[in-house]
Design a protein around this motif. Structure first.
Motif, short mmCIF file in Angstrom:
data_model
loop_
_atom_site.label_atom_id
_atom_site.label_comp_id
_atom_site.label_asym_id
_atom_site.label_seq_id
_atom_site.Cartn_x
_atom_site.Cartn_y
_atom_site.Cartn_z
N THR A 215 -1.97 -0.82 -1.03
CA THR A 215 -0.59 -0.35 -1.28
C THR A 215 0.31 -1.39 -1.97
O THR A 215 1.01 -1.04 -2.94
N PRO A 216 0.32 -2.66 -1.55
CA PRO A 216 1.25 -3.60 -2.20
C PRO A 216 1.02 -3.74 -3.71
O PRO A 216 1.90 -4.20 -4.44
N TYR A 217 -0.19 -3.38 -4.18
CA TYR A 217 -0.52 -3.53 -5.61
C TYR A 217 -0.63 -2.21 -6.35
O TYR A 217 -0.90 -2.20 -7.55
N GLU A 218 -0.46 -1.11 -5.65
CA GLU A 218 -0.66 0.22 -6.26
C GLU A 218 0.60 0.62 -7.05
O GLU A 218 1.69 0.56 -6.53
N ARG A 219 0.40 1.04 -8.32
CA ARG A 219 1.55 1.43 -9.13
C ARG A 219 1.53 2.88 -9.54
O ARG A 219 2.40 3.35 -10.28
N GLN A 220 0.48 3.62 -9.11
CA GLN A 220 0.37 5.00 -9.59
C GLN A 220 0.40 6.06 -8.50
O GLN A 220 1.17 7.01 -8.60
N GLU A 221 -0.45 5.90 -7.50
CA GLU A 221 -0.61 6.99 -6.54
C GLU A 221 0.01 6.68 -5.19
O GLU A 221 -0.31 5.67 -4.56
N GLY A 222 0.91 7.58 -4.75
CA GLY A 222 1.50 7.47 -3.43
C GLY A 222 0.56 8.05 -2.39
O GLY A 222 -0.55 8.49 -2.72
N TRP B 281 4.75 7.39 1.25
CA TRP B 281 4.98 6.25 0.34
C TRP B 281 4.79 6.67 -1.12
O TRP B 281 3.84 7.38 -1.44
N GLU B 282 5.70 6.22 -1.96
CA GLU B 282 5.58 6.36 -3.41
C GLU B 282 5.74 4.98 -4.01
O GLU B 282 6.57 4.19 -3.53
N PRO B 283 4.97 4.65 -5.06
CA PRO B 283 5.09 3.32 -5.68
C PRO B 283 6.54 3.00 -6.02
O PRO B 283 7.29 3.87 -6.49
N GLY B 284 6.93 1.76 -5.76
CA GLY B 284 8.29 1.33 -6.08
C GLY B 284 9.28 1.58 -4.95
O GLY B 284 10.45 1.20 -5.05
N SER B 285 8.84 2.23 -3.87
CA SER B 285 9.73 2.52 -2.74
C SER B 285 9.12 2.01 -1.44
O SER B 285 7.93 1.73 -1.40
N PRO B 286 9.94 1.91 -0.39
CA PRO B 286 9.37 1.55 0.91
C PRO B 286 8.67 2.77 1.55
O PRO B 286 8.87 3.89 1.10
N VAL B 287 7.90 2.52 2.59
CA VAL B 287 7.29 3.60 3.38
C VAL B 287 8.40 4.21 4.23
O VAL B 287 9.14 3.50 4.90
N THR B 288 8.52 5.54 4.20
CA THR B 288 9.51 6.23 5.03
C THR B 288 8.79 7.12 6.03
O THR B 288 7.58 7.33 5.92
N VAL B 289 9.54 7.63 7.00
CA VAL B 289 8.89 8.44 8.04
C VAL B 289 9.74 9.65 8.40
O VAL B 289 10.97 9.58 8.37
N SER B 290 9.08 10.77 8.68
CA SER B 290 9.76 11.98 9.15
C SER B 290 8.98 12.55 10.34
O SER B 290 7.80 12.27 10.49
N GLU B 291 9.70 13.34 11.18
CA GLU B 291 9.12 13.87 12.41
C GLU B 291 8.81 15.34 12.27
O GLU B 291 9.62 16.09 11.71
N HIS B 292 7.66 15.78 12.79
CA HIS B 292 7.28 17.20 12.68
C HIS B 292 6.62 17.65 13.98
O HIS B 292 6.04 16.84 14.70
N ARG B 293 6.67 18.95 14.24
CA ARG B 293 5.98 19.49 15.41
C ARG B 293 5.08 20.65 14.98
O ARG B 293 5.46 21.45 14.14
N ASP B 294 3.87 20.67 15.54
CA ASP B 294 2.91 21.77 15.30
C ASP B 294 2.56 21.95 13.82
O ASP B 294 2.67 21.01 13.04
N ALA B 295 2.17 23.20 13.46
CA ALA B 295 1.71 23.46 12.10
C ALA B 295 2.83 23.20 11.10
O ALA B 295 3.99 23.39 11.44
N PRO B 296 2.53 22.76 9.89
CA PRO B 296 1.19 22.56 9.36
C PRO B 296 0.68 21.11 9.54
O PRO B 296 -0.42 20.82 9.14
N HIS B 297 1.51 20.24 10.14
CA HIS B 297 1.13 18.83 10.12
C HIS B 297 0.29 18.37 11.31
O HIS B 297 -0.46 17.41 11.19
N ALA B 298 0.42 19.07 12.47
CA ALA B 298 -0.37 18.65 13.64
C ALA B 298 -1.85 18.72 13.26
O ALA B 298 -2.30 19.68 12.64
N PHE B 299 -2.61 17.67 13.59
CA PHE B 299 -3.99 17.60 13.09
C PHE B 299 -5.03 17.38 14.17
O PHE B 299 -6.23 17.41 13.89
N LEU B 300 -4.61 17.15 15.43
CA LEU B 300 -5.62 17.00 16.48
C LEU B 300 -6.03 18.40 16.93
O LEU B 300 -5.21 19.16 17.44
N PRO B 301 -7.30 18.76 16.74
CA PRO B 301 -7.71 20.14 17.02
C PRO B 301 -7.68 20.46 18.51
O PRO B 301 -7.86 19.58 19.36
#
Ligand code: GDP
Ligand code: MG
Length: 397
Positions: A141-148, A355-375
């Motif tokens: 990540t510290p060297y990545e300039r294209q893919e977030g 994370w997107e190149p050129g920016s810091p890592v940010t965080v958001s909170e979610h509950r259940d679908a679609p982001h919950a991933f533990l089956p």
């Protein structure tokens, strides 16, 4: 990376009240390489806990059936002449990339082995569980300039699980992937077929199909700083002639790259590709990467072995090169950031790190679908364990 407070977010949080500083986790994490220069952090020598295989139908098996054996062409003065386009597209069975597998296969392994993990009872509760590929993205990540990237995180029974989410941009790229890129992906797998046999001492069979559903995955234990890690990575092959037959030291990673003809091409290879190769193989302790260099016609005419531990030497004196300490210190800082953010133990609660190149890592909170991933099958089986503690094993066990 204990001095996170000074390295993190030069923004508004610095002016908050002291109580606010103490109680609230940081809301973002910078990725500028200069912030992570310093001594190389502790990284436990990775040890293999086990393995599993995925078959041609992408079905899980808790054994090494998909492991292949390194079988390079004879070194009798002749160069190889591997046609990487052979079989494309008629003998190509690509994996269905629409299927989001998340951590499922790794969780299957964990479920099967949870009662007999080394490190003692409670080790898993303090660990981070993820794919090697996700950690690779953090390292670079510290060297990545294209893919977030986006990483979803949930805490369950103490363990922190990290699972990548395909970004909208990555999805668009995948769905509009130009035919030449699709063929290049095939060529990478075709190279593996030219270099691997199905049995130790066997021969290669380039007449067969290339089926990218098939995978052999090693499950490893390590620790970065104070973060115990359990992760799994796909391994290309084992070298039956390696000085030691102990995994992961006997594993070999296979790669293809364009033939290089100018100093500029070499410099760019060392700066970009070797960083990715190093990060991917350093994490699981795979000591060698065998590269096949392809000409414009798609033939591999030369091979070169790169030792993972020597890759940094190619950029050590390059001002625009990469630094392994920066990669590992950033990864450690991200893991601390995630550990401090994901406080609640709840498999349905997800923190999405973006994370997107050129920016810091940010965080958001979610509950259940679609982001919950533990089956559910995983959460229920693990919860049953707590309700009915293991019985004394019978002699048959
Ligand atoms: P890598 O280091 O990026 O190759 O990924 P890992 O070795 O951590 O692979 C983890 C699992 O993800 C394995 O089952 C792989 O077969 C699978 N995998 C590897 N690359 C991809 C990919 O590009 N997309 C998807 N969906 N799965 C992948
Ligand atoms: Mg490979």
């Amino acid at each position: 990376m204990e001095s996170r407070g000074t390295k993190r977010g030069a923004g508004k949080i610095e002016e908050a009240e002291p109580w606010n500083k103490l109680l609230l986790p940081a809301s973002s994490l910078p990725t500028d390489p200069a912030l992570y220069v310093g001594p190389f952090p502790f990284y436990r020598r990775p040890s293999e806990l086990g393995c599993f295989s995925l078959d041609a139908q992408r079905q899980y098996h808790g054994d090494a059936r998909a492991l292949r054996y390194y079988c390079p062409p004879p070194t009798n003065g002749q160069s190889p002449n591997f046609d990487l386009r052979d079989g494309y597209p008629d003998r190509y069975r690509p994996r269905d990339e629409e299927v989001q597998e998340r951590l499922d296969h790794l969780l299957c392994w964990v479920l099967e082995h949870r009662g007999r993990l080394e490190g003692g009872p409670g080790w898993l509760a303090g660990a981070i569980v993820t794919w090697r590929g996700h950690l690779t993205k953090l390292l670079t990540t510290p060297y990545e300039r294209q893919e977030g990237w986006q990483l979803a995180a949930s805490r369950f029974q103490g363990t922190l699980y990290l699972s990548e989410v395909e970004t909208p941009a990555a999805r668009v790229q995948r769905l509009t992937r130009p035919p030449v890129l699709q063929e290049l992906m095939y060529m990478g797998y075709k190279f593996e077929q030219y270099m691997c046999a199905d049995k130790p001492g066997g021969s290669t069979d380039p007449s067969g199909e290339v089926n990218t559903n098939v995978a052999f995955c090693s499950v490893l234990r390590s620790r970065l700083g104070n973060h115990p890690l359990l992760f799994s990575g796909e391994v290309d092959c084992i070298d039956p002639q390696a000085p030691t037959t102990q995994p992961p030291t006997c594993y070999v990673e296979l790669k293809t790259s364009k033939e290089m003809h100018s100093p500029g091409q070499r410099k760019s290879f060392y700066r970009r590709k070797l960083l990715k190769w190093w990060a991917q193989s350093f994490l699981p302790g795979v000591p060698n990467v065998v590269a096949g260099f392809r000409n414009p016609e798609g033939f591999v005419c030369s091979l070169k072995t790169f030792r993972t531990m020597e890759m940094f030497e190619y950029v050590r004196n390059d001002r625009d090169g990469w630094n392994p300490s920066v990669c590992m210190n950033f990864c450690a800082a991200f893991l601390s950031f995630a550990q401090d953010t994901v406080v609640q133990d709840d498999p349905r609660l997800v923190y999405l790190f973006s994370w997107e190149p050129g920016s810091p890592v940010t965080v958001s909170e979610h509950r259940d679908a679609p982001h919950a991933f533990l089956p559910t099958w995983y959460v229920e089986a693990m919860t049953q364990d707590l309700l009915s503690p293991p019985k004394t094993p019978s002699p048959k066990d």
